[in-house]
Design an enzyme around this catalytic site. Structure first.
Site, PDB file in Angstrom:
ATOM      1  N   ASP A 299       0.614  -1.033  -0.247  1.00  0.00           N
ATOM      2  CA  ASP A 299       0.338  -0.281   0.214  1.00  0.00           C
ATOM      3  C   ASP A 299       1.132   1.504   0.137  1.00  0.00           C
ATOM      4  O   ASP A 299       1.792   0.918   0.462  1.00  0.00           O
ATOM      5  CB  ASP A 299      -0.566  -0.068   1.029  1.00  0.00           C
ATOM      6  N   GLU A 346       1.011  -0.343  -5.369  1.00  0.00           N
ATOM      7  CA  GLU A 346      -0.415   0.114  -5.217  1.00  0.00           C
ATOM      8  C   GLU A 346       0.694   1.767  -5.482  1.00  0.00           C
ATOM      9  O   GLU A 346       0.840   2.548  -4.628  1.00  0.00           O
ATOM     10  CB  GLU A 346      -1.459   0.224  -4.147  1.00  0.00           C
ATOM     11  N   ASP A 398     -11.187   1.806  -1.274  1.00  0.00           N
ATOM     12  CA  ASP A 398     -11.119   3.353  -1.066  1.00  0.00           C
ATOM     13  C   ASP A 398     -12.382   4.007  -1.941  1.00  0.00           C
ATOM     14  O   ASP A 398     -12.329   5.408  -1.762  1.00  0.00           O
ATOM     15  CB  ASP A 398      -9.947   3.830  -0.871  1.00  0.00           C
TER      16      ASP A 398
END
Length: 494
Positions: A299, A346, A398
């Site tokens: 992430d 990501e 998200d």
């Protein structure tokens, strides 16, 4: 442990689903590692999907966010299945006969935590100890000692953050630590016990996934929570003042999600000290998380190239500065220690050529989000622009759901979407688009498979409450959904 190489992991066209285990159905108020998880794996198999992507499965802290955990090494005790404890003789039928009337469509975390931990305490009282637990504790000491003592002290303090504990415990003075371990010995043993239970149950899930040819994609956030065993046990590795408070914090500048940016508040690393130790803490962290997953999504990958540093006194993320990250040096150290690892970057947000170069240098795929593709003409997030070495999504945790995004979106965005995708169910049009793209891997949130609206959104960045609680209602995923995906997979060569 032998790890699959990046090339072996991404050497064929695959498809998968994004669903956090807490979102699974079940009678105990939250998804867990019992029969419902196995049923979901069966459904994935019937749909021709070979990847199950989860969010971080570590124990959540503030707001029950899986991205703000009290340990980035431990597993979430709320995922432990009472059903499995009953089967193991650690609970009896009266313990689980009448769980509270929990809602089926969302998690009430506070109520669930009170109930589940009461069951775990009962199981602990019944447990008489064995060699397997002792071997587990010995093998995991590199993180388990700090975690178990931290949780014991946090509970004893009424939940206060560690920087509000008495000084001897804050700075880990030897005499204070010896006294604390003696005083809280039973609680320490309880927290060790919960981690052993979690790992035993997760191993069953992983074995079941492997039997079905399904790989689990885990998630490792770049940052950890300030109030965590990670920071308390390794203060020197973070930019903290003498009281343990962060000097600078993490976030991102203004972007697609927020005009004031996102001030996450996580303490930032002292990367020079990590480098001096050969990145030992990071190596152990990746190693621990590979116990839970076959591949890992990193992430906020762009933070490894350069990260946004915000003075802790700033109320928003607007005023900050870019600072150099560890770059390839970190990944070379991880691979030297653990071998060639299956990673996914990501690489979203403000991405520079240096970020693309870092991803290329370490040879891992990036991500593309189809929802982002309609903000401009000929966007890099549209399928005709994808590179093969890509993991393509309709949206992520998200994002709003596809239907929610389309209903609330900008008129121009919707017009571009219709022009690109055609009329009809926007969620399935987007699924078809990522499936038929050249991306090696296509991942679809379960909410989009079910064509759900914004009520099923998992997370709204910047919103402090009401996130992470969505649950899949029983029997929502049907054989018809699976057959439709399987047929699409055949058409798209997945």
């Amino acid at each position: 442990m032998a790890h699959t190489s990046v090339q072996q992991t991404f050497d064929r066209r695959t498809a998968g689903a994004l669903l956090h285990p807490t979102s699974l159905p079940g009678r105990y108020g939250i998804g867990d590692l019992g029969d419902e998880t196995i049923a979901f794996l069966d459904w994935l198999d019937s749909a021709g999907m070979t990847v199950w992507q989860v969010l971080p499965i570590n124990p959540p802290g503030y707001g029950y966010s899986p991205y703000a955990c009290v340990s980035s090494f431990a597993g979430n005790p709320l995922l432990i299945s009472p059903q499995r404890l009953l089967e193991d003789g650690l609970l009896d039928a009266t313990d689980t006969a009448e769980p509270p009337p929990f809602p089926h469509d969302h998690v009430e975390f506070e109520r669930v935590a009170a109930y589940k931990f009461s069951l775990l305490r009962r199981a602990f009282e019944r447990f008489s100890g064995d060699r397997e637990l002792s071997a587990f504790v010995d093998a995991q000491r590199v993180w388990l000692d700090d975690y178990a003592l931290y949780m014991s002290l946090k509970e004893a303090s009424g939940g206060k953050p560690w920087w509000e504990w008495e000084r001897g415990l804050r700075v880990q003075e030897p005499d204070a630590m010896t006294a604390a371990r003696k005083k809280h010995a039973k609680d320490i043993a309880f927290w060790q016990f919960t981690q052993w239970l979690f790992c035993r149950q997760w191993d069953v899930v992983r074995d079941a996934a492997r039997e079905r040819g399904i790989r689990i994609m885990g998630d490792v956030p770049i940052y950890v929570a300030g109030d965590s065993a990670d920071v308390w046990g390794n203060r020197e590795l973070f930019q903290l003042d003498d009281e343990g408070l962060p000097i600078v914090v993490a976030g991102v500048p203004p972007d697609y999600f927020s005009v004031t940016g996102q001030r996450w508040g996580n303490p930032l690393y002292r990367w020079e000290l990590h480098r001096d130790t050969g990145y030992r803490w990071w190596i152990e962290r990746i190693k621990a998380n590979l116990r839970f997953a076959d591949m890992i999504r990193l992430d906020h990958f762009r933070g490894f190239a350069a990260y946004w540093e915000i003075d802790a006194s700033e109320p928003t993320a607007v005023n900050g500065r870019w600072m150099p990250g560890p770059g390839r040096d970190l990944f070379d150290a991880i691979r030297a220690a653990l071998g060639d690892l299956p990673l996914v970057a990501e690489d979203l947000g403000f991405i520079t050529p240096a970020v693309h170069q870092l991803r290329a240098d370490i040879g891992v795929p990036g991500m593309k989000i189809l929802q982002f593709g309609f903000a401009e003409d000929d966007s890099p997030h549209l399928p005709h622009r994808y590179d093969t070495h890509t993991v393509a999504y309709t949206g992520t945790h998200d994002n709003d759901t596809a239907h929610g995004w389309f209903a609330s979106g900008d008129d121009d965005d919707r017009a571009r979407a219709v022009a690109y995708l055609g009329e009809g169910d926007v969620a399935w049009a987007m699924i078809r688009a990522v499936y038929t793209s050249v991306a090696e891997t296509a991942i679809v949130p379960v909410q989009d498979i079910l064509s759900l609206d914004s009520h099923a959104r998992m997370n709204t960045p910047g919103k402090e409450r009401g996130n992470w609680s969505w649950r899949l209602t029983p029997a929502a995923l049907t054989r018809e959904h699976a057959e439709r995906l399987r047929e699409l997979g055949v058409v798209a060569g997945r």
